[in-house]
Design a protein around this motif. Structure first.
Motif, PDB file in Angstrom:
ATOM      1  N   ARG A 144      -2.048  -5.498  -4.955  1.00 59.47           N
ATOM      2  CA  ARG A 144      -3.394  -4.680  -5.180  1.00 59.47           C
ATOM      3  C   ARG A 144      -2.840  -4.071  -6.786  1.00 59.47           C
ATOM      4  O   ARG A 144      -1.850  -3.548  -7.073  1.00 59.47           O
ATOM      5  CB  ARG A 144      -3.305  -3.348  -4.287  1.00 59.47           C
ATOM      6  CG  ARG A 144      -3.680  -3.978  -2.915  1.00 59.47           C
ATOM      7  CD  ARG A 144      -3.752  -2.749  -1.986  1.00 59.47           C
ATOM      8  NE  ARG A 144      -3.960  -3.113  -0.490  1.00 59.47           N
ATOM      9  CZ  ARG A 144      -3.873  -2.121   0.251  1.00 59.47           C
ATOM     10  NH1 ARG A 144      -3.570  -0.999   0.114  1.00 59.47           N
ATOM     11  NH2 ARG A 144      -3.762  -2.697   1.447  1.00 59.47           N
ATOM     12  N   SER A 204      -1.102 -14.598   2.992  1.00 57.15           N
ATOM     13  CA  SER A 204      -2.400 -13.984   2.632  1.00 57.15           C
ATOM     14  C   SER A 204      -2.912 -13.274   3.674  1.00 57.15           C
ATOM     15  O   SER A 204      -3.600 -13.839   4.572  1.00 57.15           O
ATOM     16  CB  SER A 204      -3.562 -14.942   2.035  1.00 57.15           C
ATOM     17  OG  SER A 204      -4.623 -14.436   1.506  1.00 57.15           O
ATOM     18  N   SER A 205      -3.091 -12.029   3.733  1.00 52.62           N
ATOM     19  CA  SER A 205      -3.602 -11.077   4.547  1.00 52.62           C
ATOM     20  C   SER A 205      -4.005  -9.731   4.223  1.00 52.62           C
ATOM     21  O   SER A 205      -3.276  -9.241   3.331  1.00 52.62           O
ATOM     22  CB  SER A 205      -2.287 -10.863   5.428  1.00 52.62           C
ATOM     23  OG  SER A 205      -2.790  -9.769   6.581  1.00 52.62           O
ATOM     24  N   PRO A 206      -5.044  -9.299   4.394  1.00 55.37           N
ATOM     25  CA  PRO A 206      -5.424  -7.826   4.082  1.00 55.37           C
ATOM     26  C   PRO A 206      -4.738  -6.951   4.568  1.00 55.37           C
ATOM     27  O   PRO A 206      -4.654  -5.759   4.088  1.00 55.37           O
ATOM     28  CB  PRO A 206      -6.936  -7.836   4.730  1.00 55.37           C
ATOM     29  CG  PRO A 206      -6.905  -8.745   5.908  1.00 55.37           C
ATOM     30  CD  PRO A 206      -5.986  -9.910   5.391  1.00 55.37           C
TER      31      PRO A 206
END
Length: 754
Positions: free
Chosen positions: A191, A343-345
């Motif tokens: 982020r 790839s993971s939120p």
């Protein structure tokens, strides 16, 4: 006078050559010191009194982290040297025939920590600070001798300042020496976009404080990190790992922080602060963190930072949940490319660096039992230090271990080199890491196995690999070692026993009769054993599901006890058992613990390994602390057709069912269960002693992770005149059986029975 000296032991990667140079100058001796293969070689020249004094200091002193096994010196023709120097390493040792002893990864030392936290120091807040006495070792090693070019640090040429420090001072010949100008740098992506150095650290800390999960590249692999007091962060971590209930470990900045939430004896503080920096299971004093961290466990897995980066993070954020960076059942991620594919939120960002990890290493786990450290998972901080056996193998060998908690062992002479913990070999990536780890350790230590041992189970991956390796060796076949004998032999290997009564309790192991064993009393003598006693067999159904679903196991015990009703699935279980559909016979103590937990209404499903037995133990300990009288369960003993002593599981199941039907207080029943097992162990061992005269007892197997049971058995047996031994240097679970297999191979070779 000139002498040639060879020093063996942990003498590379611990600042040994600068230490030798220092005492040489103190003794007014000229010459040189160099790494050679896995040993240190020294030429020392001067007046006889000076050389004699130098050798005395060499034998009496050593730097922190070094373990000297032998200092051998021989006089050679006179040679002249210009002072005393540290020379380039030799390719091969001149005198060492045995494999070297190399240190595990070492935690950041106090001197480096002081520099890292000093605003005036040039390495202020440099996360990868190290010196000759600390830093990564085995995890970055490509080959011996231990020089920078033989590690992943060769990708980082030294700057002029580091090069100067490399020539003098406490970083003299420190192979991992680096700084912000020339070494690995802290990087971040996630982020807010990528950044580096201090901004990367600031971003990672901010994310953690906001409740995010951050992946951090540690010494032996990536780790997932979050705040332990943030329930939502812990929940995200559990979903990211696919791990529903198993307790997490928490990293603290210092022992004083640990004492705020856990009881810690002097022995436990020494263990948690030791060079291995293991996760140590400590008794909680209360619930300092959210319930998702370790649930209803009595213990918290606590550990201290092993690297500067971890110390900076815990100083900034306070205690942190730190767990291996992987999905459950997968091996720890150690490649930057693989982590980039995650790839993971659920993952807020990644803190990493570009120093390659050559050998992935999970954190080790340990505890203190009655003042003695016990390793429960042997990995970073312990590997690759060998276990020294009391018997020497006539030829190099490989012990393949088992498929659960896999760990192999390379044997050379009396040194057993155990690998790190890999995980369960049903996973392809774990298999790949296992094969790569075997190839790497064989190459680094120069061990070429000429014999192979494996588990008796015909379906194990480790057994198939052992057969493949053995096919190219004389004899062409591996030596199969029965699973529970390997457990007992691991204790014999640790304590130098030639014979014992092996009491081995676990969940499953392939028996010599083709059934599943797990509640065994073995009379062990050298490389052979006799099954002198066991739990009686019970028929279960459901295959591997029986190890997870305790309610299923309980219904099988109900059926064996003659019950006509049970759980909602009892009709299906009854039909399967009546018609022999997907059934197997077992003498497993682990399954009896599962059945007892379910029948007594304590826990009905193992969401992680051992959850039901742990809940049963917790209930028993609570009852013990409350002064509750244990329910009077007792095992009926009988002799089977071969004269073997059997403890009747079916009769015991009837007692459990009766107690449940009478609504006996849960704690009293749980405590009574443990006391009954302890009494049964003593009674069976007494009968075996009467016949054999053997008074040594070795306790092993995963069930003996249960402190209450282990303590009860030790007390009863010792009070009755038995000498009691248990695992300490290796796990009592399947992570230790490769040592037992290696011991059997060594002993069989010594006695000529192989």
């Amino acid at each position: 006078m000139t002498v040639f000296v060879t020093v063996t032991g942990v003498v590379q990667g611990v600042g040994y050559r600068p230490f030798v140079a220092g005492i040489a100058r103190e003794s007014h001796v000229s010459g040189l010191v160099r790494n050679s293969g896995g040993v240190v070689e020294i030429f020392a020249s001067g007046p006889e009194s000076a050389v004699t004094g130098f050798l005395r200091l060499l034998r009496e002193h050593r730097p922190a982290g070094a373990v000297v096994l032998d200092v051998s010196a021989r006089r050679i023709p006179e040679r002249r040297f210009d002072g005393f120097s540290i020379a380039r390493s030799g390719e091969k040792p001149s005198a060492e025939k045995r494999p070297p002893v190399f240190p595990p990864d070492l935690p950041v030392c106090g001197d480096c920590l002081r520099e890292m936290l000093d605003p005036k120091d040039r390495r202020f807040r440099y996360p990868f600070i190290s010196c000759a006495s600390c830093g990564p070792r085995f995890s970055i090693l490509d080959s011996l001798p231990y020089d920078r070019e033989n590690t992943s640090m060769r990708d980082f040429p030294m700057c002029s300042c580091c090069a100067e420090e490399y020539r003098a001072g406490r970083r003299r010949h420190a192979q991992t020496i680096s700084c912000r100008e020339c070494g690995p740098q802290l990087l971040f992506y996630g982020r807010g976009g990528p950044c580096e150095q201090e901004e990367a650290l600031r971003r990672g800390v901010a994310l953690l404080k906001s409740g995010a999960v951050v992946a951090v590249k540690g010494v032996g692999g990536y780790q997932y990190v979050c705040l332990p007091g943030d329930a939502r962060a812990v929940d995200r971590l559990r979903r990211l790992k696919g791990r529903e209930k198993k307790p997490f470990a928490v990293m603290f900045s210092s022992p004083s922080d640990v004492r705020k939430v856990c009881r810690m004896s002097p022995e436990e503080e020494a263990l948690i602060s030791s060079a291995a920096r293991p996760i140590v299971l400590l008794e909680k004093t209360g619930e300092a963190f959210c319930a998702g961290v370790c649930g209803d466990s009595r213990f918290l897995g606590a550990f201290l930072p092993s690297a500067g980066l971890h110390r900076l993070l815990t100083d900034a954020c306070g205690p942190l949940v730190v767990t291996s960076g992987n999905a459950t059942t997968e091996p720890i991620i150690h490649e930057d490319g693989r982590m980039a594919q995650v790839s993971s939120p659920l993952l807020g960002g990644v803190l990493y660096h570009t120093r390659a990890i050559r050998t992935p290493l999970d954190d080790s786990v340990a505890r203190v039992f009655r003042g003695t450290p016990q390793v429960l998972r042997r990995s970073r901080g312990y590997v690759p230090l060998p276990v020294v056996l009391g018997v020497s193998a006539p030829r190099p060998a490989l012990a393949a271990g088992g498929d659960l908690k896999s760990c192999f062992c390379l044997l050379s002479g009396d040194r057993a080199y155990l690998s790190q913990y890999f995980g369960d070999l049903e996973n392809y990536r774990v298999q790949r890491n296992y094969r790569a780890g075997l190839e790497r350790m064989e190459r680094i230590f120069g061990i070429r196995p000429q014999a192979v041992a494996c588990d008796l189970h015909p379906g194990y991956f480790s057994s198939a690999l052992a057969k493949k390796i053995a096919s190219g060796l004389p004899g062409g076949q591996p030596v199969p070692v029965q699973h529970h004998f390997a457990h007992a032999a691991s204790v014999m290997a640790e304590h130098g026993l030639e014979s014992c009564i092996g009491v081995v309790f676990d969940g499953t192991g392939y028996g010599t009769d083709g059934t599943v064993w797990g509640g065994e009393f073995l009379l062990c003598r050298g490389a052979g054993f006799e099954r002198a006693g066991c739990l009686s067999r019970v028929t279960l159904c459901g295959g591997d599901a029986a190890a997870r679903d305790a309610s299923l196991t309980a219904d099988c015990y109900r059926f064996a006890a003659g019950e006509k009703a049970g759980g909602k699935n009892f009709p299906l279980v009854s039909a399967a058992l009546s018609h022999g559909v997907n059934t197997f016979e077992t003498s497993s103590m682990g399954r009896l613990f599962d059945a007892a937990a379910a029948i007594l209404g304590i826990r009905v499903y193992n969401g992680y390994e051992g959850e039901c037995p742990i809940a049963l133990e917790n209930a028993a300990v609570s009852a013990l602390k409350a002064g509750t009288e244990p329910y009077p369960f007792r095992f009926r003993l009988f002799a089977d057709e071969s004269g073997r002593i059997c403890a009747d599981q079916t009769d015991f199941a009837r007692q459990l069912l009766r107690a449940a039907g009478e609504r006996v207080q849960t704690g009293a029943a749980a405590l009574g269960f443990h006391r009954a097992v302890g009494r049964m162990v003593l009674e069976v061992c007494r009968r075996i002693r009467e016949k054999s005269g053997e008074d040594r007892v070795a306790l092993s197997g995963g069930v003996f992770a249960n402190r209450l049971l282990l303590g009860d058995c030790c007390d009863r047996l010792s009070a009755d005149g038995f000498r009691v031994y248990y695992n300490s240097a290796v796990p009592s679970n399947d992570g230790g059986i490769s040592l037992g297999q290696a011991w059997v191979l060594a002993h069989a070779g010594q006695t000529g029975t192989d």
